[in-house]
Design a protein around this motif. Structure first.
Motif, PDB file in Angstrom:
ATOM      1  N   ALA A 230       0.818  -1.220   0.000  1.00 41.58           N
ATOM      2  CA  ALA A 230       0.000   0.000   0.000  1.00 41.58           C
ATOM      3  C   ALA A 230       0.848   1.265   0.000  1.00 41.58           C
ATOM      4  CB  ALA A 230      -0.928   0.002   1.217  1.00 41.58           C
ATOM      5  N   GLU A 231       1.984   1.239   0.763  1.00 42.80           N
ATOM      6  CA  GLU A 231       2.792   2.455   0.852  1.00 42.80           C
ATOM      7  C   GLU A 231       3.454   2.795  -0.475  1.00 42.80           C
ATOM      8  OE1 GLU A 231       5.368  -0.892   2.677  1.00 42.80           O
ATOM      9  OE2 GLU A 231       3.252  -0.309   2.547  1.00 42.80           O
ATOM     10  N   VAL A 232       3.779   1.756  -1.268  1.00 39.77           N
ATOM     11  CA  VAL A 232       4.387   1.997  -2.574  1.00 39.77           C
ATOM     12  C   VAL A 232       3.347   2.589  -3.525  1.00 39.77           C
ATOM     13  CG1 VAL A 232       5.650   0.982  -4.503  1.00 39.77           C
ATOM     14  CG2 VAL A 232       5.958   0.062  -2.190  1.00 39.77           C
ATOM     15  N   VAL A 233       2.166   1.986  -3.532  1.00 38.61           N
ATOM     16  CA  VAL A 233       1.080   2.471  -4.391  1.00 38.61           C
ATOM     17  C   VAL A 233       0.736   3.916  -4.051  1.00 38.61           C
ATOM     18  CG1 VAL A 233      -1.336   2.152  -5.047  1.00 38.61           C
ATOM     19  CG2 VAL A 233       0.141   0.151  -4.694  1.00 38.61           C
ATOM     20  N   GLN A 234       0.651   4.203  -2.758  1.00 40.03           N
ATOM     21  CA  GLN A 234       0.253   5.551  -2.319  1.00 40.03           C
ATOM     22  C   GLN A 234       1.246   6.614  -2.765  1.00 40.03           C
ATOM     23  OE1 GLN A 234      -0.259   5.866   1.915  1.00 40.03           O
ATOM     24  NE2 GLN A 234      -0.686   8.066   1.845  1.00 40.03           N
ATOM     25  N   VAL A 235       2.550   6.368  -2.571  1.00 41.33           N
ATOM     26  CA  VAL A 235       3.533   7.402  -2.925  1.00 41.33           C
ATOM     27  C   VAL A 235       3.631   7.550  -4.448  1.00 41.33           C
ATOM     28  CG1 VAL A 235       5.605   5.939  -3.001  1.00 41.33           C
ATOM     29  CG2 VAL A 235       5.803   8.319  -2.339  1.00 41.33           C
ATOM     30  N   ALA A 236       3.443   6.469  -5.198  1.00 36.70           N
ATOM     31  CA  ALA A 236       3.480   6.546  -6.655  1.00 36.70           C
ATOM     32  C   ALA A 236       2.310   7.369  -7.180  1.00 36.70           C
ATOM     33  CB  ALA A 236       3.474   5.141  -7.251  1.00 36.70           C
ATOM     34  N   ILE A 237       1.113   7.141  -6.627  1.00 35.68           N
ATOM     35  CA  ILE A 237      -0.079   7.884  -7.062  1.00 35.68           C
ATOM     36  C   ILE A 237       0.046   9.361  -6.719  1.00 35.68           C
ATOM     37  CG2 ILE A 237      -2.549   8.180  -6.619  1.00 35.68           C
ATOM     38  CD1 ILE A 237      -2.758   5.127  -6.389  1.00 35.68           C
ATOM     39  N   GLU A 238       0.551   9.664  -5.490  1.00 35.67           N
ATOM     40  CA  GLU A 238       0.705  11.070  -5.096  1.00 35.67           C
ATOM     41  C   GLU A 238       1.720  11.783  -6.002  1.00 35.67           C
ATOM     42  OE1 GLU A 238       1.728  11.198  -1.006  1.00 35.67           O
ATOM     43  OE2 GLU A 238      -0.262  10.559  -0.301  1.00 35.67           O
ATOM     44  N   ALA A 239       2.787  11.093  -6.355  1.00 35.10           N
ATOM     45  CA  ALA A 239       3.771  11.680  -7.265  1.00 35.10           C
ATOM     46  C   ALA A 239       3.161  11.907  -8.644  1.00 35.10           C
ATOM     47  CB  ALA A 239       4.994  10.763  -7.372  1.00 35.10           C
ATOM     48  N   LEU A 240       2.348  10.948  -9.075  1.00 34.41           N
ATOM     49  CA  LEU A 240       1.693  11.056 -10.384  1.00 34.41           C
ATOM     50  C   LEU A 240       0.723  12.232 -10.417  1.00 34.41           C
ATOM     51  CD1 LEU A 240       1.562   9.637 -13.127  1.00 34.41           C
ATOM     52  CD2 LEU A 240      -0.258   8.184 -12.214  1.00 34.41           C
ATOM     53  N   LYS A 241      -0.039  12.419  -9.332  1.00 37.73           N
ATOM     54  CA  LYS A 241      -0.988  13.541  -9.266  1.00 37.73           C
ATOM     55  C   LYS A 241      -0.259  14.880  -9.371  1.00 37.73           C
ATOM     56  CE  LYS A 241      -4.585  11.318  -6.446  1.00 37.73           C
ATOM     57  NZ  LYS A 241      -5.234  11.301  -5.107  1.00 37.73           N
ATOM     58  N   LEU A 242       0.836  15.018  -8.608  1.00 37.43           N
ATOM     59  CA  LEU A 242       1.608  16.266  -8.642  1.00 37.43           C
ATOM     60  C   LEU A 242       2.240  16.500 -10.008  1.00 37.43           C
ATOM     61  CD1 LEU A 242       3.364  16.025  -5.151  1.00 37.43           C
ATOM     62  CD2 LEU A 242       1.627  17.690  -5.812  1.00 37.43           C
ATOM     63  N   LEU A 243       2.591  15.394 -10.672  1.00 31.01           N
ATOM     64  CA  LEU A 243       3.262  15.508 -11.965  1.00 31.01           C
ATOM     65  C   LEU A 243       2.317  16.011 -13.068  1.00 31.01           C
ATOM     66  CD1 LEU A 243       5.891  14.959 -13.560  1.00 31.01           C
ATOM     67  CD2 LEU A 243       5.065  12.626 -13.919  1.00 31.01           C
ATOM     68  N   ILE A 244       1.055  15.560 -13.012  1.00 31.96           N
ATOM     69  CA  ILE A 244       0.130  15.886 -14.124  1.00 31.96           C
ATOM     70  C   ILE A 244      -0.735  17.096 -13.830  1.00 31.96           C
ATOM     71  CG2 ILE A 244       0.078  13.501 -14.918  1.00 31.96           C
ATOM     72  CD1 ILE A 244      -2.596  13.139 -13.526  1.00 31.96           C
ATOM     73  N   GLU A 245      -0.714  17.591 -12.591  1.00 37.94           N
ATOM     74  CA  GLU A 245      -1.545  18.747 -12.298  1.00 37.94           C
ATOM     75  C   GLU A 245      -0.976  19.995 -12.962  1.00 37.94           C
ATOM     76  OE1 GLU A 245       0.397  20.292  -8.062  1.00 37.94           O
ATOM     77  OE2 GLU A 245      -1.571  19.317  -8.057  1.00 37.94           O
ATOM     78  N   GLN A 246      -1.896  20.926 -13.358  1.00 39.15           N
ATOM     79  CA  GLN A 246      -1.481  22.157 -14.044  1.00 39.15           C
ATOM     80  C   GLN A 246      -1.069  23.221 -13.032  1.00 39.15           C
ATOM     81  OE1 GLN A 246      -1.128  22.255 -17.290  1.00 39.15           O
ATOM     82  NE2 GLN A 246      -1.823  20.115 -17.399  1.00 39.15           N
TER      83      GLN A 246
END
Length: 702
Positions: free
Chosen positions: A686-702
């Protein structure tokens, strides 16, 4: 004849030189007169020793030597105090004084001593023999060439057999003779001569049974009234037998042992006392009569225990090990008894040196050349047997005694103590107990006390033993307690063995690896320790990152991972924006893409901490290759490594300002969106999935 004023050289000597001559004459006159108490004799010998020592320096400055007033009669008097019938303290001071005289007098002193020796042996009385033998035994260590020449003079050794086989014994003559042979066996040529001329009668002394004398007297005259005194004069004393056994042990050990598995026997065998038989004799004497026989028994066992069969017998004898430790505990510091007991412990615990593949091949070639391939490693000296012996020695309670002796020991005994601890530290299960019993303090103090110029090998052994213990123990427990040793004191010894040994013929990387591992453990504790490690060892640690050995590289990266947990060290080493910091970072990022998984993991852990600094993020984002290395962690098959990669990416995209924007652009360009998406899908934690998703959100946000 005592020296007089008329014997002084004429000329224009300085008043200082005349005064030294007068003092020398006065001291020699008192010593020649005799009849003094021991403390007065010791005082005179000490003063004469100092005068002779000062004379060496004075001669270098061009002054005449005071030894010109020391004639043959004076030399006879001086060496006469080496007689075993003198007290031990007088003998000891006379030895020092004789050594000083021979150094000051040079060739003239050697000539006078040779004349003394030959004259006494030629006279042939018991008294003359005693003094001659005592002098030879005493001076062997510091003038071996001169004494060997006297010892090997034609007919001398051959004459000892008839002397020792006389019907009526003089124990003092026998003791003095055997002490001389004992000292002579330290020199190879003399040892060969003793082997040739003396072995037979040495065997007779060792095998001598006094009861046979009684039976022989009864057989010759059944009605004869036997007096104890007459029997005692015809038998060898127990001390003499033990001394003869010590000499035989030195001769036996110097001979090659039979290769394992070689059952061949010579057609005609001579009855001889084996080294195993001698060992049993020494052990029995040591256990049954320790107060009177401990010194010679210990010396004999120090040589006998060089043989693997003897090592095994001694290590399995619990009573012997306990008595040995008890004897060592009570032995005076810097004494022969202490040195002998420590030598036995070193022999019992010594591992065979590790050989490189090339050295193993050369050993095999030599074996085939020298013994038609029969020469094989001794199975009793393999690691399993040595480890078992180490455990038994440890269980006998040796560590606290070694700690106690290390505080007042000589450099030589300290080297032996370190060797024993070094061997004990090879066994992982003993390391915690070694630390509890004071081995860490011992090793740190020994490393600091040993002179670097003359004892580099002993210092490296101490540092490596320290490293092994600190790898396997909790530093907070090791350096805590009521009398804590600052753990920073361990850093300098450990740092000293990170570079390879400059004096070694072959490069051994094990000390380097163990030092890095131990420092990694220490660096897990506090920022002060991390700061000390950087201050004392950083250049060597950084060099090990580029080692050709992957295990060394991994150990260095793991250490750096712990070091950069300190904000101050992280900032100064990697995040100050200088070119040197950028170069260091480039190496660390490259190691995050190394073939070895442990290296990638350690480098990823370090970068996870360092990417909290804006300068580090900018330096990574500025290089396409560095960004690709970060994303390669996110693609790894290992969940732990994917976690590190996702965490680094998250740190980068969450950096505020222009640096954060630069990082996002660089990551997007390198395919981070797809990589982080796959990372989240592949991960089961879960901790790996969570940090990957949070990084992805920050990466694609405008």
């Amino acid at each position: 004849m005592a020296p007089t004023a008329e014997t002084l050289p004429h000329g224009s000597e300085s008043s200082e030189f005349s005064e030294r001559q007068d003092q020398t004459l006065l001291l020699l006159a008192r010593l020649m007169e005799g009849g003094q108490e021991d403390d007065e004799t010791v005082k005179d010998l000490n003063q004469l020793t100092k005068l002779l020592g000062d004379d060496v320096e004075a001669v270098k400055k061009g002054e005449p030597s005071i030894t010109q007033v020391i004639d043959s009669d004076c030399v006879d008097t001086l060496v006469g105090y080496l007689d075993l019938r003198q007290s031990e303290i007088v003998q000891g001071r006379a030895t020092l004084c004789t050594s000083a005289y021979l150094k000051a007098a040079g060739e003239d002193g050697n000539k006078k001593l040779a004349e003394f020796f030959h004259d006494r042996v030629r006279k042939g009385t018991y008294d003359d023999y005693i003094v001659a033998f005592c002098v030879a035994a005493s001076i062997f260590p510091f003038v071996p060439d001169l004494t060997s020449e006297l010892f090997l003079s034609e007919g001398f050794l051959a004459s000892l057999g008839p002397l020792m086989r006389r019907k009526w014994k003089s124990r003092k003559v026998e003791t003095a003779c055997l002490e001389m042979l004992n000292a002579a066996c330290m020199q190879p040529l003399c040892r060969e001569a003793v082997q040739k001329y003396c072995t037979e009668w040495l065997e007779e002394i060792v095998d001598h049974d006094p009861e046979d004398d009684v039976k022989a007297m009864y057989t010759a005259n059944p009605d004869h009234t036997i007096q104890e005194g007459s029997i005692m004069m015809r038998r060898h004393s127990e001390q003499v037998q033990n001394l003869a056994a010590v000499v035989l042990a030195k001769l036996r050990v110097s001979q090659p042992s039979k290769p394992p598995g070689d059952t061949s026997e010579p057609r005609i065998q001579q009855a001889t006392t084996s080294i195993e038989d001698l060992s049993k004799m020494f052990t029995k004497m040591f256990l049954t009569n320790p107060e009177h026989m401990s010194q010679s028994s210990i010396e004999g066992l120090a040589y006998a225990s060089l043989r693997s069969t003897v090592k095994e017998d001694l290590a399995k004898n619990k009573d012997f090990l306990k008595s040995l430790v008890k004897t060592l505990e009570a032995a005076p510091p810097k004494s022969p008894l202490t040195y002998g007991a420590l030598s036995i412990l070193v022999n019992l615990t010594r591992y065979q040196p590790v050989q490189s593949e090339e050295e193993k091949k050369m050993s095999q070639l030599r074996a085939y050349a020298n013994a038609a391939g029969k020469l094989q490693p001794d199975p009793l000296n393999d690691n399993d047997h040595v480890t078992e012996r180490c455990k038994r020695v440890f269980e006998a309670g040796v560590t606290p005694v070694l700690v106690s002796h290390s505080k007042n020991g000589s450099v030589a005994s300290l080297g032996l103590i370190i060797a024993v601890i070094y061997s004990l530290s090879m066994t992982v299960t003993l390391r915690g107990q070694l630390a509890q019993q004071g081995a860490v303090r011992l090793l740190i103090a020994a490393w600091q006390a040993l002179p670097a110029e003359t004892e580099p090998a002993a210092r490296r052994i101490a540092a490596q033993a320290l490293a092994r213990i600190l790898i396997s123990t909790n530093p907070t427990l090791v350096f805590g307690g009521t009398r804590p040793t600052p753990q920073s004191h361990a850093i300098r010894p450990l740092a000293s063995i990170i570079p390879p040994d400059p004096n070694a013929e072959t490069r051994d990387l094990l000390p380097t690896f163990e030092a890095l591992m131990a420092l990694t453990n220490l660096a897990s504790t506090d920022d002060d320790t991390r700061k000390s490690i950087v201050r004392l060892a950083w250049s060597d640690i950084e060099e090990m990152l580029l080692s050709s050995n992957p295990r060394i590289t991994t150990a260095a990266v793991e250490l750096i991972c712990n070091i950069v947990q300190s904000p101050a060290e992280a900032a100064s080493l990697y995040a100050d924006g200088t070119q040197k910091a950028k170069d260091r970072l480039r190496v660390l990022v490259a190691l995050a893409d190394a073939e070895d998984a442990k290296t990638r993991s350690a480098a990823g852990g370090a970068l996870a901490s360092l990417t909290g600094y804006e300068a580090v993020v900018r330096a990574i984002a500025d290089r396409e290759r560095s960004v690709e290395c970060v994303l390669s962690l996110c693609r790894d098959e290992n969940d732990d490594l994917r976690h590190r990669g996702a965490f680094i990416a998250h740190n980068m995209v969450s950096t505020p300002g222009d640096t954060g924007k630069l990082a996002k652009e660089a990551l997007k360009k390198a395919g981070a969106v797809e990589t982080l998406t796959d990372c989240a899908k592949k991960s089961r934690r879960a901790e790996v999935v969570q940090v990957a998703i949070e990084a992805l959100k920050l990466l694609i946000e405008q």
